[in-house]
Enzyme design. Structure first.
Site, PDB file in Angstrom:
ATOM      1  N   ASP A  93       0.698  -0.994   0.255  1.00  0.00           N
ATOM      2  CA  ASP A  93       0.022   0.088   0.021  1.00  0.00           C
ATOM      3  C   ASP A  93       0.853   1.297   0.052  1.00  0.00           C
ATOM      4  OD1 ASP A  93      -2.317   1.388   0.390  1.00  0.00           O
ATOM      5  OD2 ASP A  93      -2.584   1.350   2.577  1.00  0.00           O
ATOM      6  N   HIS A 232      -9.046   4.987  -2.354  1.00  0.00           N
ATOM      7  CA  HIS A 232      -8.438   4.971  -1.001  1.00  0.00           C
ATOM      8  C   HIS A 232      -9.368   5.581   0.001  1.00  0.00           C
ATOM      9  CE1 HIS A 232      -4.168   3.502  -1.874  1.00  0.00           C
ATOM     10  NE2 HIS A 232      -5.075   3.402  -2.983  1.00  0.00           N
ATOM     11  N   SER A 278      -8.742   2.541   8.767  1.00  0.00           N
ATOM     12  CA  SER A 278      -8.890   3.267   9.937  1.00  0.00           C
ATOM     13  C   SER A 278     -10.220   2.279  10.791  1.00  0.00           C
ATOM     14  CB  SER A 278      -9.478   4.476   9.652  1.00  0.00           C
ATOM     15  OG  SER A 278      -8.177   5.254   9.188  1.00  0.00           O
TER      16      SER A 278
HETATM   17  O1  G3H Z   1      -3.050   4.879   3.601  1.00  0.00           O
HETATM   18  C1  G3H Z   1      -2.610   4.812   4.670  1.00  0.00           C
HETATM   19  C2  G3H Z   1      -2.837   3.426   5.514  1.00  0.00           C
HETATM   20  O2  G3H Z   1      -3.973   3.494   6.497  1.00  0.00           O
HETATM   21  C3  G3H Z   1      -1.548   2.798   6.108  1.00  0.00           C
HETATM   22  O3  G3H Z   1      -1.274   3.698   7.068  1.00  0.00           O
HETATM   23  O4  G3H Z   1       1.313   4.427   7.032  1.00  0.00           O
HETATM   24  O5  G3H Z   1       0.099   4.528   9.232  1.00  0.00           O
HETATM   25  O6  G3H Z   1       0.414   2.148   8.216  1.00  0.00           O
HETATM   26  P1  G3H Z   1       0.262   3.601   8.039  1.00  0.00           P
HETATM   27  P1  13P Z   2      -8.933   4.874   5.806  1.00  0.00           P
HETATM   28  O1  13P Z   2      -8.020   5.651   6.655  1.00  0.00           O
HETATM   29  O2  13P Z   2     -10.158   5.477   5.274  1.00  0.00           O
HETATM   30  O3  13P Z   2      -9.282   3.416   6.377  1.00  0.00           O
HETATM   31  O4  13P Z   2      -8.027   4.529   4.313  1.00  0.00           O
HETATM   32  C1  13P Z   2      -7.109   3.464   4.212  1.00  0.00           C
HETATM   33  C2  13P Z   2      -6.104   3.545   3.121  1.00  0.00           C
HETATM   34  O5  13P Z   2      -6.552   4.055   1.923  1.00  0.00           O
HETATM   35  C3  13P Z   2      -5.245   2.677   3.007  1.00  0.00           C
HETATM   36  O6  13P Z   2      -4.390   2.931   1.572  1.00  0.00           O
HETATM   37 ZN    ZN Z   3      -4.455   5.061   1.058  1.00  0.00          ZN
END
Ligand code: G3H
Ligand code: 13P
Ligand code: ZN
Length: 330
Positions: A93, A232, A278
């Protein structure tokens, strides 16, 4: 180098084709530990859904690259043990460099995102194409991004949305060779997607955020018909979880997400991957806070991680059945 095929994983190509045709979206749930992985697999096996297990660069550092490889392989074997060989994708991701994407592919990822959306257009094209050229040698699928979501993405903070420009998508897709495209139409990362003053209230006093820009999505679909689109920032921020967190000592303020009906509508279009992180964080935190507050004598992690895992599983099942429409599609 380990091929994802040896681990029993699949890339996203066929899943996306079926999802667009069948008017549903594949869940992309973030994970970084065993309980999250177990909850995702249990939910997807029980609802017979394909799934994308996704890992951010921060999550990869947290969990360790080698352990993640075995967790993903464990997910495949665990699903079989639970009685259903569901398709599982291991996806990076928000990859930000070629080297990170390459390393993930070498450690068994079947799909990577190269997120060049913060770069100028030409640099985004160049970086994305470089990743695609490498990934396709190993039959690994690649997600690119055009447009910038408001909110926090790893270390990058954007104040406002920069919506995807439909005029750019055809050129981007053909020059880069990406397999799917993440777009910006009003979703954002994290639990505070809108300010209360941006919202209206319905008759029951429930806050209604501004709708997603379906007009932009439609314009994009006209330019690249049938091409897999990714959303996303698609957590709905259930107010029940927010209330439990705050009841037991948390301090979440103005936590507002994307209404589920908006995501259901999106899932019926060319949007075939919906990212949710989230909401899982909220479900786990609520369960753990409640366990700590109601059982101050507990100190075995299984006593509070067990209910957290159960709550996560219920959340994911709800998403598969009522939001994404992927239940029964494995
Ligand atoms: O897009 C972001 C995702 O929620 C991942 O979050 O970089 O804190 O693991 P993180
Ligand atoms: P949320 O923060 O809305 O869960 O999105 C997650 C996301 O886009 C991870 O790439
Ligand atoms: Zn994302």
């Amino acid at each position: 180098m380990v091929s994802y095929k040896e681990l029993g994983l699949v890339n996203s190509r066929e899943l996306f084709k079926k999802a667009i045709k069948g008017q549903y979206a594949i869940p992309a749930f973030n994970f970084n530990n065993m309980e999250q992985m177990q909850a995702i697999v249990q939910a997807c096996v029980e609802e017979s859904s394909p799934v994308i297990l996704q890992v951010s660069s921060g999550a990869r550092k947290y969990a360790n690259q080698t352990i993640l490889r075995y967790l993903a392989q464990g997910a495949v074997e665990y699903a079989k043990e639970l009685g259903k060989n569901i398709p599982i994708v291991l996806h990076l991701d928000h990859g930000d460099t070629f080297d990170l994407c390459k390393s993930c592919i070498e450690y068994g990822f079947s799909s990577v995102m190269i997120d060049g959306s913060h770069h100028p257009y030409d640099k985004n094209v160049e970086l994305t194409r470089q990743v695609v050229e490498y990934a396709h040698k190993y039959d690994v699928t690649v997600e690119g991004e055009l447009g910038v979501l408001a909110g926090i993405e790893d270390d990058v903070v954007a104040e406002h949305h920069t919506y995807t420009q439909p005029e750019e998508v055809e050129d981007f897709v053909s020059k880069t060779g990406v397999d799917s495209l993440a777009i910006s139409i009003g979703t954002s990362h994290g639990a505070n997607k809108f300010k209360p003053e941006q919202c209206t209230r319905n008759a029951d006093g429930v806050l209604l955020p501004p709708p997603l820009r379906f007009d932009i999505l439609e314009a994009i679909e006209k330019k690249i018909p049938g091409f897999p689109i990714v959303l996303h920032g698609s957590s709905s921020v259930p107010q029940k979880q927010v209330a439990i967190i705050n009841q037991y000592g948390g301090k979440l303020k103005d936590a507002i997400g994307i209404p589920e009906d908006q995501l259901r509508k999106a899932a019926k279009s060319a949007v075939c991957k919906i990212n949710i992180d989230s909401d899982g964080r909220l479900a786990m935190t609520a369960a753990i806070r409640e366990a700590f507050a109601t059982h101050p004598e507990w100190f075995d992690p299984r006593q509070y991680l067990g209910p957290a895992r159960e709550s996560l599983k219920e959340l994911y099942k709800h998403k598969l059945v009522h939001v994404l429409g992927s239940a029964g599609k494995a």
